[in-house]
Structures are given as C-alpha cells and as structure tokens.
Design a protein around this motif. Structure first.
Motif, PDB file in Angstrom:
ATOM      1  N   THR A 308       0.818  -1.222   0.000  1.00  0.00           N
ATOM      2  CA  THR A 308       0.000   0.000   0.000  1.00  0.00           C
ATOM      3  C   THR A 308       0.855   1.278   0.000  1.00  0.00           C
ATOM      4  O   THR A 308       0.506   2.256  -0.655  1.00  0.00           O
ATOM      5  CB  THR A 308      -0.944   0.026   1.222  1.00  0.00           C
ATOM      6  OG1 THR A 308      -0.158  -0.265   2.369  1.00  0.00           O
ATOM      7  CG2 THR A 308      -2.044  -0.999   1.101  1.00  0.00           C
ATOM      8  N   HIS A 309       1.962   1.254   0.739  1.00  0.00           N
ATOM      9  CA  HIS A 309       2.796   2.465   0.751  1.00  0.00           C
ATOM     10  C   HIS A 309       3.407   2.692  -0.635  1.00  0.00           C
ATOM     11  O   HIS A 309       3.487   3.830  -1.123  1.00  0.00           O
ATOM     12  CB  HIS A 309       3.892   2.329   1.820  1.00  0.00           C
ATOM     13  CG  HIS A 309       4.718   3.571   1.978  1.00  0.00           C
ATOM     14  ND1 HIS A 309       4.179   4.819   2.229  1.00  0.00           N
ATOM     15  CD2 HIS A 309       6.064   3.772   1.893  1.00  0.00           C
ATOM     16  CE1 HIS A 309       5.145   5.721   2.304  1.00  0.00           C
ATOM     17  NE2 HIS A 309       6.304   5.112   2.096  1.00  0.00           N
ATOM     18  N   ARG A 312       0.931   4.341  -2.819  1.00  0.00           N
ATOM     19  CA  ARG A 312       0.759   5.771  -2.479  1.00  0.00           C
ATOM     20  C   ARG A 312       1.934   6.607  -2.973  1.00  0.00           C
ATOM     21  O   ARG A 312       1.756   7.748  -3.407  1.00  0.00           O
ATOM     22  CB  ARG A 312       0.616   5.938  -0.965  1.00  0.00           C
ATOM     23  CG  ARG A 312      -0.720   5.461  -0.476  1.00  0.00           C
ATOM     24  CD  ARG A 312      -0.814   5.525   1.017  1.00  0.00           C
ATOM     25  NE  ARG A 312      -1.894   4.648   1.457  1.00  0.00           N
ATOM     26  CZ  ARG A 312      -1.925   4.023   2.622  1.00  0.00           C
ATOM     27  NH1 ARG A 312      -0.932   4.158   3.477  1.00  0.00           N
ATOM     28  NH2 ARG A 312      -2.942   3.264   2.923  1.00  0.00           N
ATOM     29  N   ASP A 371       1.017   9.894   2.268  1.00  0.00           N
ATOM     30  CA  ASP A 371      -0.123   9.567   3.134  1.00  0.00           C
ATOM     31  C   ASP A 371      -1.383  10.350   2.799  1.00  0.00           C
ATOM     32  O   ASP A 371      -2.454  10.045   3.315  1.00  0.00           O
ATOM     33  CB  ASP A 371       0.252   9.794   4.601  1.00  0.00           C
ATOM     34  CG  ASP A 371       1.175   8.695   5.096  1.00  0.00           C
ATOM     35  OD1 ASP A 371       1.141   7.587   4.509  1.00  0.00           O
ATOM     36  OD2 ASP A 371       1.955   8.947   6.036  1.00  0.00           O
ATOM     37  N   TRP A 373      -2.865   9.940   0.300  1.00  0.00           N
ATOM     38  CA  TRP A 373      -3.662   8.992  -0.473  1.00  0.00           C
ATOM     39  C   TRP A 373      -4.279   7.908   0.395  1.00  0.00           C
ATOM     40  O   TRP A 373      -4.780   6.914  -0.100  1.00  0.00           O
ATOM     41  CB  TRP A 373      -2.815   8.367  -1.592  1.00  0.00           C
ATOM     42  CG  TRP A 373      -2.412   9.418  -2.578  1.00  0.00           C
ATOM     43  CD1 TRP A 373      -1.173   9.961  -2.718  1.00  0.00           C
ATOM     44  CD2 TRP A 373      -3.255  10.097  -3.512  1.00  0.00           C
ATOM     45  NE1 TRP A 373      -1.179  10.942  -3.677  1.00  0.00           N
ATOM     46  CE2 TRP A 373      -2.454  11.045  -4.189  1.00  0.00           C
ATOM     47  CE3 TRP A 373      -4.615  10.013  -3.840  1.00  0.00           C
ATOM     48  CZ2 TRP A 373      -2.970  11.883  -5.176  1.00  0.00           C
ATOM     49  CZ3 TRP A 373      -5.119  10.846  -4.828  1.00  0.00           C
ATOM     50  CH2 TRP A 373      -4.302  11.768  -5.476  1.00  0.00           C
ATOM     51  N   THR A 374      -4.250   8.086   1.750  1.00  0.00           N
ATOM     52  CA  THR A 374      -4.925   7.116   2.621  1.00  0.00           C
ATOM     53  C   THR A 374      -6.421   7.379   2.557  1.00  0.00           C
ATOM     54  O   THR A 374      -6.857   8.537   2.484  1.00  0.00           O
ATOM     55  CB  THR A 374      -4.435   7.230   4.079  1.00  0.00           C
ATOM     56  OG1 THR A 374      -4.343   8.608   4.406  1.00  0.00           O
ATOM     57  CG2 THR A 374      -3.074   6.595   4.263  1.00  0.00           C
ATOM     58  N   GLY A 375      -7.192   6.285   2.638  1.00  0.00           N
ATOM     59  CA  GLY A 375      -8.639   6.297   2.411  1.00  0.00           C
ATOM     60  C   GLY A 375      -9.384   7.563   2.773  1.00  0.00           C
ATOM     61  O   GLY A 375      -9.891   8.266   1.885  1.00  0.00           O
ATOM     62  N   ARG A 377      -8.700  10.504   3.478  1.00  0.00           N
ATOM     63  CA  ARG A 377      -8.257  11.807   2.973  1.00  0.00           C
ATOM     64  C   ARG A 377      -8.543  11.981   1.480  1.00  0.00           C
ATOM     65  O   ARG A 377      -8.242  13.015   0.908  1.00  0.00           O
ATOM     66  CB  ARG A 377      -6.767  12.010   3.267  1.00  0.00           C
ATOM     67  CG  ARG A 377      -6.508  12.143   4.763  1.00  0.00           C
ATOM     68  CD  ARG A 377      -5.033  12.266   5.064  1.00  0.00           C
ATOM     69  NE  ARG A 377      -4.424  13.456   4.489  1.00  0.00           N
ATOM     70  CZ  ARG A 377      -3.126  13.703   4.517  1.00  0.00           C
ATOM     71  NH1 ARG A 377      -2.305  12.834   5.087  1.00  0.00           N
ATOM     72  NH2 ARG A 377      -2.630  14.791   3.979  1.00  0.00           N
TER      73      ARG A 377
END
Ligand code: HEM
Length: 451
Positions: A308-309, A312, A371, A373-375, A377
């Motif tokens: 996931t990182h 992103r 970060d 692009w974390t859900g 946000r």
C-alpha cells in the motif's frame, strides 16, 4: 455543458499580458508550469492567444471531467494546439484517432490490456527489472532517465509481442525504438527538421527501415499462424482474419504504443527515484514494507494490492510530476462550458500539472506526502482533480499496466539497491510532450543484506 445555438461570442475572460503577434506564446514557452498555475487563479476557463490563435485553458476539475466524459466525441474531440504535429508523426494510431474511428479501434485493442492479462505481464515486468538490475555494478553512477527508458522499451517489446517465433524480430524492434523516439522528439519540437540530412535523421531512416521490415516479417508469420497469442499483434492480425490491417496501420499502432508507453514510464520511474532520494524516510518505509510483504520471494501480481505504501508513493509521484502535463482538445460545435461560450473549432488546453497542484483541492500541494492517499483523505474533489491518465473514453489504455509496471520495477530496484544522488546531480523538469527529469544521476550501492 450543453450544445448551444446561441451566438458564437466567446465569453471567457482573456489573460492579461498578450504581446502583439505572439500573444501569450512567449510566457507559455518561458515558464509553462508557472504560467498554467497563474491562469488557474484567473478562473475556470481563461482565454489566451498563441500567436494569433485564441486558445481556452480549462482549470476547474469538474469542467475538465465534463469535457472528457460527457463531452467526448459530442462537443470535444482530440485536436487543438500541438496536436497536428503529433498526429503527423505517429500517423493513425489509437492516441491520435478522432472519435469516429477511435471507438472500434479502442474496442479491438482493449483486450490486450485486460486485467487478467496483467497477470502474465507482471512476470515480464519482473524479468525486465531483474535484467536491468543484474547489469548494474555496486558504486556505479547511472543516469536515471536513460536506465528507466531502457527498461520501459524492453517491457513493451516483451508484452506487446508474445509469440516465441517473433523473438528475433522483436529484438530488432527493441534495438531501434530508442533511435526512432529520439528523432521523432526532434521532429516534433523543430518543425521542418525531418527533411534535413542530419546524422540523427540518417540513423532514423535506417531504424525505421529495420523496424518496418521486422514488423512485416511478424505480420507475414502471423498470417499463417492459427494461434491467438493474445497480444497487440494478434489483435491487429487476428487468426480468423476478421480485422485485416495494412502493414502501415500495424506500424503506426506499434509506434504509438512505444511512444505512449516509454517516455511516460521512464519519467514516472525517474521522478519517483528522485523523490525517494529527497525523502529517505519514505524510502526506508518502502523498503520495510517490501521486506515484510515479500520476505525473500520475488514480487508477484498478487502482492501488489498489499504494497500500500508503494502504491501511495507512485500516486504521489504522478500527482507532483504527471508525465502528461499538458493535454489538448478542440470543440466540434458551439459549446457552453462553465457558463462560457466556446465557438466551434476552438482549441482547448488543460493541465494535469495545474490541477494536481491546486491548493483548493490538495493541502500543501507542493509537498511530497504519500499519506495524503490514505482512504479518508481522498474524497470526490481529489479523485476528480487527479488525472495523470486522463479520463473517459480517451483515458490511457495502459493505466493499470503502467501502475503495476512501476510498482514491480520499484520493488525489484529498491530491494537490491540503495539509491542516492551523485554529487552535482540536479534534477530539472524538461517539458516536452512529457514532463521528464533531466540531470538525475544516481549512485547505486548494493543493500548489505543482498550482497
Ligand atoms: C506513467 C505512465 C503513463 C502515463 C502517465 C500515461 C498518460 C496518458 C494520458 C494522460 C493519456 C490521455 C491523453 C489525452 O487524454 O489526451 C494517455 C493515453 C494513452 N496511453 Fe498512456 N500513459 C502512461 C503509460 C502508458 C503505457 C504503458 C501505454 C501502453 C503500453 C500507454 C498507452 C496509451 C495510449 C495508446 C493512449 C491513447 C488512448 C486512447 O486515446 O484511446 N500509456 N496516456
């Protein structure tokens, strides 16, 4: 946005500072990114002049989306500034086809990039990245863009042509494509240069001859091959002969895919490596994620959703440095966009770069922050404004292919190498058809646990 029968009066505001004869062309050439961001502050649709030609610059995400989705092929089509030059060069490939011929062409080629085929392609991405990495020596200084372009050309050669019998012809294409792309870039930037007997043009003529010959050989072989290899060539020369294409048409498509899929990919990868050099924390976090998810295994297609990182970081790189930084369209009819009337035949520009750096949509837009692009946000405004692959019917056909390719390449490189900037490395954006970094020189040190 509706068709309008109203008068052809153009109601969008005009940007100040036009000079006689050249209009705003000087400002666009001198500082294109700064100028596009400035135009965004003037309004959602702003008129500029390039020479004598008026052009509309659309900077509101919702208007760009409406133009690319509902408006495509109805009120807007491919065209506008710089387009004629590009289409003269790549011929009648998918990216330059007008809406009418584009629809069946896209339907024919879509299966080549279907999700289930990505499974197979991911293995090829891995093989090509491993070969690139195996050729590097510890302590070596490399030019990031050159290396990533070599990788991107190799990937396309091995994913667009899958019949084992084509191997030799594919090697010929792979060897010649960098020469073709280099010369085509010059032809696009310097009108008239294609007719001069320069050394580059002589190399181009030879590369073009050899590539055509190799493609001709492959086509002839496929004509008597009953197998569907499920690749670009099988789509264009199907075993049942249902969609016959001339050699010229096949050549145009092959060139289109190499042009569309190499500089963009090389730019994305070299910008990402540059960002990771500048942000060692993000890089360490990435390496830790790779170690945790992969252990000692090679990366596979199934691993990608768990990295996931990495995803992103790729998104954030595409946001800050979208390779397709400036795109264009033309109006087919008198059209209304955001309350402004655009006459039929008007050129339209829109810039993924300017949209991605809009502070009304992305907080601290110039900051590298994977970060974001974390859900929670990511809402509709961010999704609408983030268009590194365009949108709608003309959205990049290689979008998921490209993201998987970038993820696999970065996973292979960063697990084996620590990458740091060489002394004097000064990355700068070079703005051509793509926005790519130049001057990125990296030192490669083998990771201690990989020596
Ligand atoms: C980071 C990599 C890439 C980026 C940023 C990118 C970006 C784009 C963008 C913005 C468009 C739309 C242009 C417009 O609306 O005017 C586009 C179209 C296209 N791209 Fe990509 N691309 C990438 C990789 C690839 C790859 C790997 C391939 C092929 C293997 C590819 C093939 C194409 C083609 C054929 C089109 C034209 C599609 C159509 O008009 O139907 N691209 N790309």
């Amino acid at each position: 946005m509706t068709k309008t029968d109203a008068t052809k009066t153009d109601t969008s505001p005009t940007a100040p500072g036009a000079l006689p004869l050249i209009g705003h062309a000087g400002r666009l050439a001198r500082d294109p990114l700064g100028f596009l961001e400035y135009l965004r502050t003037l309004g959602p649709v702003v008129r500029i002049r390039l020479g004598r030609t008026p052009v509309h610059v659309v900077s509101a995400p919702e208007l760009v989306q409406r133009m690319l989705l509902a408006g495509n092929g109805v009120e807007f089509d491919k065209g506008g500034p710089f387009f004629d030059q590009a289409s003269r060069i790549v011929g009648n490939g998918l990216s330059t086809a007008l809406a009418g011929p584009h629809r069946p062409m896209r339907a024919l080629l879509r299966p080549v990039f279907a999700r289930q085929r990505l499974l197979h392609h991911t293995q090829r991405f891995h093989d090509c990245a491993r070969e690139l990495s195996a050729a590097w020596q510890p302590g070596q200084v490399v030019d990031a863009y050159t290396e990533m372009k070599r990788f991107a050309v190799a990937v396309l050669a091995r994913t667009l042509f899958l019949a084992p019998e084509d191997r030799r012809a594919v090697d010929t294409v792979q060897r010649n494509v960098p020469t073709l792309l280099g010369a085509l870039g010059t032809h696009m930037m310097v009108p008239g240069s294609s007719r001069l007997p320069t050394p580059e043009n002589l190399r181009y003529a030879r590369a073009s001859r050899e590539t055509r010959e190799a493609i001709r050989t492959m086509i002839r072989r496929r004509m008597s091959d009953p197998t569907d290899h499920r690749d670009l060539l099988s789509a264009l020369v199907p075993p049942d002969r249902s969609a016959p294409h001339t050699e010229q048409e096949v050549y145009d498509q092959v060139l289109t895919f190499f042009i569309a899929g190499t500089e963009t990919m090389a730019s994305l990868l070299s910008w990402t490596l540059t960002l990771l050099c500048d942000h060692p924390d993000a890089c360490e976090r990435l390496v830790a994620e790779l170690d945790e998810v992969l252990g000692d295994r090679p990366v596979t297609h199934e691993d990608l959703p768990r990295l996931t990182h990495l995803k992103r970081v790729v998104n954030e790189s595409l946001r800050l440095h979208p390779p397709g930084w400036l795109l264009s369209r033309v109006t087919l009819v008198d059209t209304e966009l955001g309350g402004h009337r655009l006459p039929a035949g008007a050129g339209v520009l829109f810039s993924p770069y300017a949209l991605h750096r809009d502070p009304r949509v992305f907080a601290a837009p110039d900051r590298f922050d994977p970060d974001r692009w974390t859900g929670p946000r990511v809402g509709r405004p961010q999704r609408e404004a983030f268009i590194p692959f365009g949108a709608g019917a003309r959205r990049c056909i290689g979008d998921t292919f490209a993201v998987a390719e970038a993820q696999v390449a970065l996973a292979v490189i960063l697990r084996e190498w620590r990458v740091r900037p060489a002394p004097g490395s000064r990355p700068q954006a070079l703005l051509r058809i793509t926005m790519r970094p130049q001057g990125v020189r990296l030192i490669l040190d083998r990771r201690p646990d990989r020596s």
